[in-house]
Design an enzyme around this catalytic site. Structure first.
Site, PDB file in Angstrom:
ATOM      1  N   SER A 125       0.806  -1.223   0.000  1.00 12.45           N
ATOM      2  CA  SER A 125       0.000   0.000   0.000  1.00 12.45           C
ATOM      3  C   SER A 125       0.836   1.268   0.000  1.00 12.45           C
ATOM      4  CB  SER A 125      -0.955   0.012   1.193  1.00 12.45           C
ATOM      5  OG  SER A 125      -0.252   0.276   2.381  1.00 12.45           O
ATOM      6  N   LYS A 162       0.944   4.423   7.176  1.00 14.36           N
ATOM      7  CA  LYS A 162       0.207   5.223   6.193  1.00 14.36           C
ATOM      8  C   LYS A 162       0.628   6.690   6.301  1.00 14.36           C
ATOM      9  CE  LYS A 162      -2.678   2.016   4.637  1.00 14.36           C
ATOM     10  NZ  LYS A 162      -1.906   0.884   5.167  1.00 14.36           N
TER      11      LYS A 162
END
EC number: 3.4.21.88
Length: 202
Positions: A125, A162
């Protein structure tokens, strides 16, 4: 790194040092095996790699008997950075805060960072930020973040790597992968901020 592992490294280092002093050249890998009671040359190679990473020896992989002991005056000051479990850079997984090993880094790399640790990245990701599956992420332990920081965030005891954005009435944890949606939460706990990546090429 276990105490036994450290002891074995010390045995190998001391044997190399004594052989160079006595004979003027370093021992072969098989001679090291015999001296420290190991049967596998690959095990010795792994210990030599760790000693080299820690700055105790230098080798030329293209030649035999090229181990060079680096004296303390030549060595940079090193710090052992703990590798703590595995986090995800895809689907969140349960955070595991146990120390798996230690990774040596020069103090110069750390500068004035107070508390640091490493976590292994799992997933894709964050690929658009150059963070790949299997990378070791170097994390500074912090409890707050600025918009745009890449953070390790805990959401209901699950850790994820993230990019952080605090917006009007929620927090957005944004993947760096155009094929993956953001994670939107009311709140999350920040446990660290990304300050570096280590990647080993085969």
């Amino acid at each position: 790194m276990t105490e036994r592992s450290n002891n074995r490294q010390s045995q190998i280092y001391n044997f190399i040092k004594s052989q160079i002093k006595q004979k003027g050249y370093p021992p072969s890998v098989r001679e090291i095996c015999t001296a420290v009671g190991l049967k596998s040359t690959s095990t010795v190679h792994s210990y030599l790699e760790k000693l080299e990473r820690r700055g105790f020896i230098k080798r030329d992989a293209t030649k035999s008997r090229t181990i060079e002991v680096i004296e303390k005056s030549q060595k940079k000051e090193m710090i052992e950075v703990p590798i703590i479990g595995t986090i995800t850079a895809g689907m969140p997984i349960i955070a595991v805060e146990n120390i798996e090993d230690y990774f040596p880094l020069p103090m110069d790399y750390i500068k004035n960072k107070r508390e640091i640790f490493m976590l292994r990245v799992k997933g894709e990701s964050m690929v658009d930020a150059g963070i790949l599956d299997g990378d070791l992420s170097l994390i500074e332990k912090v409890h707050s973040a600025e918009n745009g920081d890449i953070v390790v965030a805990l959401i209901e005891n699950e850790a994820t790597l993230k990019r952080f954005f605090k917006e009007e009435n929620h927090i957005r944890l944004q993947p760096e992968n155009k094929n993956m949606p953001p994670i939107i939460v009311d709140d999350c706990k920040i446990i660290g901020r990304l300050i570096g990546i280590y990647r080993q090429y085969e």
